[in-house]
Design a protein around this motif. Structure first.
Motif, PDB file in Angstrom:
ATOM      1  N   ASN A 743      20.005   9.330  -3.567  1.00 27.54           N
ATOM      2  CA  ASN A 743      20.989   9.041  -4.262  1.00 27.54           C
ATOM      3  C   ASN A 743      22.396  10.488  -5.039  1.00 27.54           C
ATOM      4  O   ASN A 743      22.688  10.842  -5.293  1.00 27.54           O
ATOM      5  N   SER A 744      20.821  11.241  -5.334  1.00 28.93           N
ATOM      6  CA  SER A 744      21.075  12.702  -6.139  1.00 28.93           C
ATOM      7  C   SER A 744      21.022  13.436  -5.382  1.00 28.93           C
ATOM      8  O   SER A 744      22.354  13.948  -5.487  1.00 28.93           O
ATOM      9  N   MET A 745      20.746  13.758  -4.117  1.00 23.55           N
ATOM     10  CA  MET A 745      21.012  14.491  -2.746  1.00 23.55           C
ATOM     11  C   MET A 745      22.442  14.148  -3.018  1.00 23.55           C
ATOM     12  O   MET A 745      23.240  14.992  -2.516  1.00 23.55           O
ATOM     13  N   LEU A 784      15.392  19.984  -2.265  1.00 21.47           N
ATOM     14  CA  LEU A 784      15.002  19.838  -0.794  1.00 21.47           C
ATOM     15  C   LEU A 784      14.117  20.286  -0.190  1.00 21.47           C
ATOM     16  O   LEU A 784      13.202  19.623   0.718  1.00 21.47           O
ATOM     17  N   LYS A 785      12.955  20.400  -1.126  1.00 22.97           N
ATOM     18  CA  LYS A 785      11.181  20.541  -1.000  1.00 22.97           C
ATOM     19  C   LYS A 785      10.829  19.251  -0.963  1.00 22.97           C
ATOM     20  O   LYS A 785       9.834  19.048  -0.209  1.00 22.97           O
ATOM     21  N   LEU A 786      11.134  18.804  -2.043  1.00 22.58           N
ATOM     22  CA  LEU A 786      10.575  17.269  -2.132  1.00 22.58           C
ATOM     23  C   LEU A 786      10.303  16.209  -0.592  1.00 22.58           C
ATOM     24  O   LEU A 786       9.870  15.695  -0.600  1.00 22.58           O
ATOM     25  N   THR A 787      11.471  16.671  -0.173  1.00 18.30           N
ATOM     26  CA  THR A 787      12.266  15.897   0.696  1.00 18.30           C
ATOM     27  C   THR A 787      12.239  16.311   2.161  1.00 18.30           C
ATOM     28  O   THR A 787      11.870  15.996   3.185  1.00 18.30           O
ATOM     29  N   GLY A 788      11.588  17.390   2.913  1.00 11.73           N
ATOM     30  CA  GLY A 788      11.275  18.292   3.501  1.00 11.73           C
ATOM     31  C   GLY A 788      12.586  18.314   4.186  1.00 11.73           C
ATOM     32  O   GLY A 788      12.268  19.042   5.903  1.00 11.73           O
ATOM     33  N   SER A 789      13.608  18.389   4.045  1.00  8.37           N
ATOM     34  CA  SER A 789      14.892  18.872   4.441  1.00  8.37           C
ATOM     35  C   SER A 789      15.282  19.959   4.203  1.00  8.37           C
ATOM     36  O   SER A 789      14.913  21.350   3.596  1.00  8.37           O
ATOM     37  N   LYS A 790      15.781  20.921   5.824  1.00  2.74           N
ATOM     38  CA  LYS A 790      16.579  21.705   5.654  1.00  2.74           C
ATOM     39  C   LYS A 790      17.897  21.737   4.308  1.00  2.74           C
ATOM     40  O   LYS A 790      18.559  22.848   3.870  1.00  2.74           O
ATOM     41  N   MET A 793      20.975  15.935   2.679  1.00  2.00           N
ATOM     42  CA  MET A 793      21.803  14.724   3.482  1.00  2.00           C
ATOM     43  C   MET A 793      21.715  14.555   4.914  1.00  2.00           C
ATOM     44  O   MET A 793      22.496  13.965   5.968  1.00  2.00           O
ATOM     45  N   ASP A 794      20.774  14.838   5.230  1.00  2.00           N
ATOM     46  CA  ASP A 794      20.357  15.886   6.880  1.00  2.00           C
ATOM     47  C   ASP A 794      19.719  14.285   7.162  1.00  2.00           C
ATOM     48  O   ASP A 794      19.548  13.921   8.689  1.00  2.00           O
ATOM     49  N   GLN A 796      21.288  11.327   6.692  1.00  2.00           N
ATOM     50  CA  GLN A 796      22.290  10.937   7.026  1.00  2.00           C
ATOM     51  C   GLN A 796      23.516  11.689   7.582  1.00  2.00           C
ATOM     52  O   GLN A 796      24.331  12.063   6.528  1.00  2.00           O
ATOM     53  N   PRO A 797      23.098  11.967   9.164  1.00  2.00           N
ATOM     54  CA  PRO A 797      24.771  12.878   9.692  1.00  2.00           C
ATOM     55  C   PRO A 797      25.675  12.512   9.293  1.00  2.00           C
ATOM     56  O   PRO A 797      26.258  13.257   9.005  1.00  2.00           O
ATOM     57  N   ALA A 798      25.479  11.451   9.635  1.00  2.00           N
ATOM     58  CA  ALA A 798      26.910  10.609  10.009  1.00  2.00           C
ATOM     59  C   ALA A 798      28.113  10.515   8.123  1.00  2.00           C
ATOM     60  O   ALA A 798      28.663  10.452   7.923  1.00  2.00           O
ATOM     61  N   GLY A 799      27.476  10.051   7.113  1.00  2.00           N
ATOM     62  CA  GLY A 799      27.762   9.875   5.584  1.00  2.00           C
ATOM     63  C   GLY A 799      27.707  11.169   5.761  1.00  2.00           C
ATOM     64  O   GLY A 799      28.909  12.068   4.951  1.00  2.00           O
ATOM     65  N   LYS A 800      26.617  12.478   5.876  1.00  2.00           N
ATOM     66  CA  LYS A 800      27.323  13.566   5.800  1.00  2.00           C
ATOM     67  C   LYS A 800      28.868  14.133   5.656  1.00  2.00           C
ATOM     68  O   LYS A 800      29.095  15.355   5.605  1.00  2.00           O
ATOM     69  N   ALA A 801      28.379  14.016   7.254  1.00  2.00           N
ATOM     70  CA  ALA A 801      29.755  14.618   8.376  1.00  2.00           C
ATOM     71  C   ALA A 801      31.148  13.737   7.402  1.00  2.00           C
ATOM     72  O   ALA A 801      32.294  14.774   7.343  1.00  2.00           O
ATOM     73  N   SER A 802      30.982  13.105   7.066  1.00  2.00           N
ATOM     74  CA  SER A 802      32.199  12.024   6.546  1.00  2.00           C
ATOM     75  C   SER A 802      33.147  13.083   5.033  1.00  2.00           C
ATOM     76  O   SER A 802      34.016  13.442   5.232  1.00  2.00           O
TER      77      SER A 802
END
Length: 860
Positions: A743-745, A784-790, A793-794, A796-802
Motif C-alpha cells: 500500500n505504501s508503494m 524496491l530493494k526489500l520487495t526485489g522489484s524493478k 507496483m510491478d 500489480q501491472p493492471a493496477g499500475k497501468a490504470s
C-alpha cells in the motif's frame, strides 16, 4: 480456454477503448471543445517534456503560449486554461466509465477471493461444513460516509452510469450523445450540499446497486453453500452516516436524522413494491395473485406518504411471503420459488431500514453538554446528581453515572448543543419504533479518551429517552496514538463496571469498538498508525475475551493508503489469530464508493473479496507474527514515528501546507456539508486539520507524505546496521507487513516530485521541500530493494497501468494548478490589492482540484 493475463485484458478493454472514444470528443459540434481538443495534446506534450527537462510549471505554461498561442492576450490565455480543465474533467469521466464497463472482463469474477472460488476450495478440502459454520456467525458491514473525497454532482454520476452501459453495448450513437451531454453539464456545485442532499445521493447507490448486489451474494450463499436452507445470519449489511454523523458538522440536526431515516424506509419499501409487482405477474395461480395484489397495495400506500407508518408490519410482510412460498412448494411444483426466496433474503438483509444509520459525535461536545446538564440540575436541587459531583474523582463520577435514574425536562435549559443532543436521542428512539431497532442501534463517540467519556453518554441516553431499556450499542472511537495505547484500559474499566456489564449482557455481550486510521495517520505517520491500531486490536481482543465479550472492530478507513485504504481485503486477510475477526466493518467514502461499489459487478466482486478475506483470516493457521518479527516491527514503527513527529513539529510544516498546497481551497469546493477544519480560529493549527483535506492536499502536491513518510528512515536504520535481512524476514513472514509495504508503494507510485521541484529553490520553503524529497527517495529505494522489484507496483501491472493513465490524463491539470498557486504567491507579494487577479487564479486552483481528486479513484 486460456485466459489472457490481466494487463492484456486491461490494455484491450480499457486503454484501447479510451483512445478510440476519447477521439469522439474532437468530433462534437462545439467550437470551443474542438479547439480545446486540438490544443490540449500540444499542452500535454509541453508539460511532459518540460518536467523531463527540469522546468517549473510557470515556464511550461509560458512556453506553451509563446510557442503555440503567441497572439492570445492574458485573459484569453486564462480562458483556455479553464477550458483545458473542463475538457480533462470529462476525459476522467470517460475513463471511469470505460473502466467500470470493463470491470467483469479485467477482473476474474470467479477467481481468487470470490465466493465461487471459496466454495470450490472448501469442497475440495472437505471443509464445506466448517465454511457453513463460519458463515453462520461472520458478518461484513460496509458503512457509507459522506466524507467529501469525490467531486461529481449527481447529474454527472448519472451520465457515468449511462455511459458505462453504452460502452458495454458498444452503442456509438449513445456514447456520442452522452459525451455531448457531458460537454454541457456543470461539474461543480454552486452551493454546498446539505447533509440531506448527501444522504439522497448515497441512497441512489443503495437503491440501484446494493439492493441487487447484496441480494445476489446472499442468494448465492444460500443456494450453493447452504443448499437452499434458510440462514439465520444476514452475513452482509450496510451502514449509513449521512444524517447521523454530527461530528464536526453543525448542519446535522435531529430533524435531518429523522428525515434521512424516513427516506431510507421509503426507498426500501419502493424496492419491495417493485419486486412484489414482478412476483404478481408470475404467480398468477388461484388465490396467490389476489394475496400478492393486497401486499402490493399495502406497500404502495406505505411509501406514498413518507411520514406515515407502514400499512403492514415487517413481521407480517415476511410471514405472508413465507405462507405464499409454502403454497408454491406444496401446490405449484415450486414454480418461481427462487424469486420468492430472493425477496425473502432481501427482507432479511434490509428490513424496513435499508441501511443502518449510525449516530456519531465528538466526546468534547458530549462533555460540554453533560457538564451544562449536571451544573443546571445541581443548581435546581435535582436529586439526579449529588451537589459535590464536580469535586469527585473520575472513578467516583463513573460510579454515579452507572446508577443514574430518572428523566430530565430540558426545556429549562437554553444551551443549543444540549437541546440538540437530547432531541437527537429522542429521535433515535422514535426511529427504532418506526423502522425497527436495527435501523439505528449504534452511537459512536469520536475522540474517546477515558471511561468517563463513555459513561457520560451512557447516562444521557438513559435520562433523555431510554431509561432502563437501552437498545443502543455505544461504540468508543480511539484515534490518536496515545488514545490507542490506553484503549484496552478504558475498555477493561467498562467491562468491570456492573451497570455497563449488565448493559452488554442485554446486548448479547457484543461490544463495538471503532478505530480511526485517518486521524491515526495524521497524528503518528503511516507505519506507526497501522502498527498502533494492530497492537490496540490485539490488546482489546485479549481483554474482551477475558470478560467473555465478543468485540466487533469497526475501522474508519478512507480511500488512499494514507487513510487506511489501499488493498483492503488483503489487509483483513492478514490479521491473524490474535485479533478478533468475526466481523469485518469499515467505512467506505467518496470515490471509494463509486470505484469499488459503484456498479453491480464491482460491488459484488469487492463484497465477495471482503467476505472471503475474513474467512481466509480465520481458516489460515500461519498468520501469527513471531516474536523476532514483532521486535523488528515495533522498532521500525518507533523510528518511523519519531521521524514523522519531528517532521510535523517542523516550524515550516503548517505554513507549507497553508501557503504551498491547496489546503485552504478545499473549503471553496462545495463538495461536502461539513466545514473543512475544526475550530473557529482564523489561525491554522495542526490539531484543527481534518484528515481528508490534510491527506488530499499532499495528494494534490503529488507528494503523498501520509502514505510513506518515515518508512524509508525506519528501514534505512536496519540497512545501516547491516541488519537488512531482519526486515526481509519480516516482509517474507508477515502478510500484515507485506500489505503495508504494498500500500505504501502505491502512495509512492502516485508521487511526482518533478511537479514541485521548483520549491526547492524557494528561500523560505526550499529546505523543507528537500526533507520530504529525501524521505521519498529513501523510501522508494529501500522498498524496491526489500520487495526485489524493478519498479513500484510491478507485481500489480493492471493496477499500475490504470494509475499511469490517470496520472497522465491529469498532468496538465496539475501543471495549471501549480502555475496558478505560484501566480497567487507572486501577486500577494507584489500587488496584494489586485484582488480581482488573485480571485481568477484562485478559481483556477479550485477548479483543478475536481479532476485531480476524481482521477485518483483507484487509490481505494
Amino acid at each position: 480456454m486460456s485466459v489472457q493475463p490481466r494487463l492484456q485484458r486491461f490494455n484491450q478493454n480499457v486503454l484501447s477503448k479510451y483512445q478510440i472514444y476519447n477521439s469522439i470528443f474532437m468530433t462534437l459540434p462545439f467550437d470551443s471543445i474542438t479547439k480545446t481538443g486540438v490544443l490540449l495534446p500540444l499542452f500535454h506534450e509541453t508539460c511532459k517534456n518540460g518536467f523531463k527537462n527540469g522546468e517549473n510549471p510557470t515556464t511550461i505554461v509560458d512556453t506553451f503560449f509563446s510557442k503555440y498561442q503567441a497572439r492570445r492576450n492574458k485573459e484569453s490565455q486564462i480562458n483556455l486554461l479553464f477550458r483545458f480543465i473542463q475538457y480533462i474533467e470529462r476525459q476522467v469521466v470517460l475513463f471511469d466509465a470505460i473502466e467500470d464497463a470493463a470491470f467483469p472482463v479485467v477482473h476474474n469474477m470467479d477467481g481468487i477471493g470470490t465466493l465461487r472460488n471459496l466454495k470450490e476450495n472448501a469442497r475440495a478440502e472437505s471443509q464445506l461444513e466448517q465454511l457453513r459454520q463460519y458463515l453462520e456467525e461472520f458478518k461484513v458491514r460496509i458503512v457509507l460516509t459522506a466524507h467529501p473525497t469525490q467531486f461529481y454532482p449527481g447529474s454527472v454520476l448519472g451520465i457515468i452510469t449511462d455511459l458505462t452501459k453504452a460502452i458495454k453495448e458498444t452503442d456509438l450513437t449513445a456514447i456520442s450523445d452522452l459525451l455531448a451531454q457531458l460537454g454541457k453539464t456543470a461539474f461543480y456545485k454552486k452551493k454546498k450540499p446539505t447533509p440531506y442532499d448527501e444522504a439522497v445521493s448515497l441512497i441512489w447507490y443503495l437503491e440501484n446497486v446494493f439492493y441487487y448486489s447484496f441480494g445476489s451474494i446472499f442468494d448465492y450463499i444460500q443456494q450453493n453453500i447452504f443448499e437452499n436452507k434458510d440462514i439465520d445470519n444476514n452475513i452482509i449489511n450496510v451502514g449509513f452516516w449521512p444524517g447521523g454523523d454530527r461530528d464536526g458538522n453543525p448542519f446535522v440536526t435531529p430533524q435531518i436524522t429523522k428525515k434521512v431515516a424516513n427516506r431510507l424506509r421509503e426507498t426500501i419499501l419502493k424496492n419491495y413494491y417493485r419486486d412484489v409487482r414482478k412476483l404478481k405477474r408470475k404467480l398468477t395461480f388461484n388465490g396467490l395473485e389476489e394475496r400478492l395484489g393486497k401486499l402490493e397495495r399495502k406497500l404502495y400506500n406505505s411509501f406514498v406518504d413518507e411520514d406515515a407508518s407502514p400499512q403492514i408490519s415487517l413481521h407480517d410482510f415476511e410471514a405472508e411471503l413465507k405462507d405464499i412460498r409454502t403454497l408454491v412448494v406444496e401446490e405449484h411444483q415450486s414454480l418461481y420459488l427462487t424469486e420468492i426466496n430472493s425477496l425473502l433474503n432481501k427482507i432479511k438483509l434490509f428490513g424496513y431500514h435499508f441501511a443502518i444509520l449510525d449516530i456519531r459525535q465528538d466526546s468534547r461536545v458530549h462533555e460540554g453538554v453533560f457538564n451544562t446538564l449536571a451544573e443546571g440540575l445541581i443548581a435546581s436541587n435535582s436529586a439526579i446528581f449529588p451537589k459535590d459531583y464536580f469535586q469527585l474523582t473520575a472513578k467516583e463520577q463513573v460510579k454515579i453515572l452507572s446508577e443514574v435514574k430518572g428523566s430530565v425536562d430540558v426545556s429549562q435549559f437554553n444551551d443549543e448543543d444540549l437541546l440538540k443532543t437530547f432531541d437527537t436521542i429522542k429521535v433515535v428512539k422514535e426511529i427504532q419504533e418506526n423502522n425497527g431497532e436495527r435501523a439505528v442501534h449504534r452511537y459512536i463517540i469520536s475522540n474517546t479518551q477515558s471511561t468517563l467519556h463513555v459513561m457520560q453518554l451512557f447516562a444521557m441516553l438513559k435520562l433523555a429517552a431510554f431509561k432502563d431499556d437501552l437498545t443502543l450499542d455505544i461504540g468508543p472511537l480511539f484515534e490518536t496514538v496515545p488514545d490507542l495505547e490506553i484503549a484496552h484500559e478504558v475498555m477493561e474499566e467498562l467491562y468491570m463496571n456492573p451497570a455497563y456489564a449488565q448493559h452488554l449482557k442485554e446486548r448479547k455481550n457484543k461490544q463495538l469498538i471503532m478505530l480511526g486510521f485517518s486521524d491515526g495517520t495524521k497524528d503518528g505517520g503511516y507505519l506507526m498508525a497501522n502498527w498502533a491500531i494492530f497492537k490496540a486490536k490485539e490488546r482489546l481482543t485479549e481483554v474482551s475475551r477475558k470478560y467473555n465479550i465478543d468485540v466487533i472492530f469497526f475501522d474508519g478507513r478512507g480511500g488512499p493508503p494514507a487513510r487506511g485504504g489501499g488493498k483492503t481485503h488483503q489487509f483483513y486477510a492478514s490479521l491473524g489469530p490474535t485479533i478478533e475477526a468475526k466481523q469485518v466493518q469499515l467505512t467506505i467514502q467518496g470515490q471509494t464508493i463509486s470505484s469499488n461499489f459503484g456498479t453491480l459487478e464491482s460491488s459484488q466482486y469487492n463484497l465477495e473479496q471482503l467476505i472471503s478475506s475474513g474467512i481466509y483470516n480465520k481458516l489460515e493457521t500461519n498468520l501469527a507474527m513471531t516474536e523476532e518479527d514483532r521486535v523488528v516491527m515495533e522498532e521500525m514503527a518507533n523510528i518511523s514515528y519519531k521521524k514523522y513527529v519531528d517532521f510535523k513539529n517542523h516550524p515550516m510544516f503548517v505554513p507549507y501546507l497553508e501557503r504551498m498546497s491547496t489546503l485552504k481551497y478545499y473549503a471553496k469546493t462545495n463538495i461536502g456539508s461539513r466545514p473543512s477544519k475544526r475550530g473557529k480560529s482564523d489561525t491554522l493549527k495542526f490539531e484543527d486539520l481534518r484528515a481528508i483535506p490534510f491527506v488530499g492536499s499532499w495528494s494534490q502536491l503529488k507528494q503523498n507524505v501520509p502514505g510513506f513518510y518515515g518508512v524509508g528512515t525506519a528501514i534505512k536504520q536496519y540497512e545501516d546496521r547491516g541488519e537488512f535481512d531482519k526486515v526481509e524476514a519480516l516482509y517474507k513472514n508477515s502478510k500484515f507487513f507485506k500489505t503495508l509495504v504494498e500500500n505504501s508503494m502505491m502512495s509512492l507510485s502516485k508521487s511526482f516530485f518533478d511537479l514541485t521541484k521548483y520549491m526547492s529553490e524557494d528561500a523560505e520553503f526550499g529546505p523543507f521541500w528537500d526533507i520530504i524529497h529525501e524521505e521519498y527517495q529513501t523510501s522508494k529505494r529501500l522498498l524496491l530493494k526489500l520487495t526485489g522489484s524493478k519498479a513500484l507496483m510491478d507485481n500489480q501491472p493492471a493496477g499500475k497501468a490504470s494509475i499511469d493513465i490517470r496520472e497522465s490524463i491529469v498532468l496538465p491539470l496539475l501543471t495549471i494548478q501549480q502555475y496558478a498557486l505560484k501566480k497567487i504567491q507572486e501577486l500577494e507579494k507584489e500587488d496584494p490589492k489586485d484582488k480581482e487577479k488573485i480571485k481568477v487564479y484562485e478559481k483556477l486552483v479550485t477548479r483543478s482540484l475536481f479532476g485531480n481528486i476524481n482521477a485518483a479513484r483507484n487509490s481505494a
